[in-house]
Design an enzyme around this catalytic site. Sequence first.
Site, PDB file in Angstrom:
ATOM      1  N   GLU B 183      -3.888 -12.737   3.450  1.00 17.18           N
ATOM      2  CA  GLU B 183      -5.353 -12.802   3.472  1.00 17.18           C
ATOM      3  C   GLU B 183      -5.916 -14.188   3.152  1.00 17.18           C
ATOM      4  O   GLU B 183      -6.904 -14.602   3.738  1.00 17.18           O
ATOM      5  CB  GLU B 183      -5.936 -11.778   2.499  1.00 17.18           C
ATOM      6  CG  GLU B 183      -5.683 -10.348   2.938  1.00 17.18           C
ATOM      7  CD  GLU B 183      -6.445  -9.359   2.096  1.00 17.18           C
ATOM      8  OE1 GLU B 183      -7.674  -9.284   2.213  1.00 17.18           O
ATOM      9  OE2 GLU B 183      -5.812  -8.662   1.279  1.00 17.18           O
ATOM     10  N   HIS B 199      20.278  -2.052  -0.637  1.00 17.62           N
ATOM     11  CA  HIS B 199      20.844  -0.995   0.199  1.00 17.62           C
ATOM     12  C   HIS B 199      20.499  -1.164   1.679  1.00 17.62           C
ATOM     13  O   HIS B 199      20.869  -0.325   2.488  1.00 17.62           O
ATOM     14  CB  HIS B 199      20.390   0.379  -0.311  1.00 17.62           C
ATOM     15  CG  HIS B 199      20.884   0.668  -1.701  1.00 17.62           C
ATOM     16  ND1 HIS B 199      22.037   1.367  -1.943  1.00 17.62           N
ATOM     17  CD2 HIS B 199      20.404   0.311  -2.917  1.00 17.62           C
ATOM     18  CE1 HIS B 199      22.240   1.458  -3.254  1.00 17.62           C
ATOM     19  NE2 HIS B 199      21.260   0.816  -3.862  1.00 17.62           N
ATOM     20  N   LYS B 293     -13.322  -3.809  11.524  1.00 19.50           N
ATOM     21  CA  LYS B 293     -14.278  -2.834  10.986  1.00 19.50           C
ATOM     22  C   LYS B 293     -15.461  -2.680  11.925  1.00 19.50           C
ATOM     23  O   LYS B 293     -15.975  -1.576  12.108  1.00 19.50           O
ATOM     24  CB  LYS B 293     -14.745  -3.262   9.590  1.00 19.50           C
ATOM     25  CG  LYS B 293     -13.694  -3.014   8.510  1.00 19.50           C
ATOM     26  CD  LYS B 293     -14.170  -3.382   7.121  1.00 19.50           C
ATOM     27  CE  LYS B 293     -13.069  -3.161   6.082  1.00 19.50           C
ATOM     28  NZ  LYS B 293     -13.323  -3.865   4.825  1.00 19.50           N
TER      29      LYS B 293
END
Lengths: 300, 300
Positions: B183, B199, B293
Amino acid sequence: MGGSGISGDIIKIILSDEVKVPIWVNKGYSIPSFVDRGTLCFAVSYSGDTEETLSCFDQAVRLGCPIISIASGGMLESAAQKHGMPLIKIPGGIQPRSALGYLTLPILIALQKSDIIANKMEDIEETIKLLKDKAKKLSLSRPCEQNGAKGLSLKLFGRIPVVYGSDGPTAVAALRWKCQFNENAKIPAFWHVFPELNHNETVGWELLENITENFYLILLRDEGEPERIKRRIEITRSLIEDHFGDVVEVWAEGKSKLTRTFSIIYFGDFVSAYLAVLNGVDPTPVHRITLLKKKLAESS
Amino acid sequence: MGGSGISGDIIKIILSDEVKVPIWVNKGYSIPSFVDRGTLCFAVSYSGDTEETLSCFDQAVRLGCPIISIASGGMLESAAQKHGMPLIKIPGGIQPRSALGYLTLPILIALQKSDIIANKMEDIEETIKLLKDKAKKLSLSRPCEQNGAKGLSLKLFGRIPVVYGSDGPTAVAALRWKCQFNENAKIPAFWHVFPELNHNETVGWELLENITENFYLILLRDEGEPERIKRRIEITRSLIEDHFGDVVEVWAEGKSKLTRTFSIIYFGDFVSAYLAVLNGVDPTPVHRITLLKKKLAESS
């Protein structure tokens, strides 16, 4: 942990609408502080020797929790026997990440037999049927033009995959794809989930295009996505796709959540295995993990 | 979600040993199926207009849950007032990710006032004191040689950061660093957590070195790490460091978990802001999120 732990992530998503208690997937050495004798625990370790899982098993035993273990043997088998706790013993001798069905379905069936969840046999049968069909379509003998997994692996060759899913089956599938690229193809890979990625990662694909042109964006899609999520995926794709070498969408198949989850996971498994072949590496052994465990054992 | 949602991740880690119920950080449009009138909900949205948070607020209201909202205004303020639910109103006019203190501390104080957790004032004071000191040390007026954040931003210039934390304060800090690089600096960044990354991801740093030589590995460290985790980090570093352009360790400071979490987050905030300056971008606006948005609003 790892290839065993993802069974927990799948169960959490499959049962998210059905079970009225939190399903907590615990990846680490310690169990959370809310666990008590009223908590049903599943200890899942393919080898039965995962030290994090054994550590959590011990803590849960001390708290008096009921524990159902799933393992092919190892110290988890012995620990379950010692404490008189049930063990679901699954076939050994393969890689944990190849044993996803063995690691996941016993949890569903145990919950079903305890009347905690509804009967899942129809979903399990749908899944097995679909995967059997898919195995033929994606088999080694099929040429690239008729084999989506081979085709995608060719496109991914030399690139870093970024895999996006969304709340539901494609979220856990994105995690699995990432891990399979790491473990089978031995390459870096990353994953994230809608809608959360719209609040941070979406802004990250602005600079360093000289590096990210070597990345490949894989959007895992599911017809069950809510409209708002579909719209987010479309808009996000239009905003960021120029920053990737290429973008592809892969869609889940099937009716039940279980089938949709496994269908998209299975396709990715094939892609990662074919990519290993292209990379000239054997998809099976994970030398680094073996070496790490050896070094850890030396220092314990 | 995003810069507001991370307050939940911090609370979950700070209180992990203390609270005897699951703390569930919910990032998405729907609340989990276990939520009922006995569930205490915090609705946290800096703007008060985050559609996912508003959707969850509505669902929680319908279930009769007690909800404490934290917002600078917006529709969440109106919704809280309409339903006679408490709202903690915080100052407006900044970016959500700059309001991390405002978004996190009210949750702690609300839980403390309700006698759900022990008094946290000592930890909060320790944190504020340490951050004030740190702000001076990392300030714009300090030259690179005396300013660790400036120094690290120079090293990161043109590279993709990969940030590793481990169970505890450095896990949420790794997530925050990743998001701040996205950001503020407008670059891709990735994160993962020990021991889980051992893992899968550890095996991924084998091939594609021609791309990953442009990556930079940042290990977030904490003296509170268990011995086993320390050992894992050391071994992993030795196995993978050659595949990165460079590696650096950044250590948490302070006594309390709260302070250690915020100290390492704060350092990363400065690094990402200085990196934005080096990139020639303004760290404040996030055009893509604004555009997304807008487009979402058009289609609702």
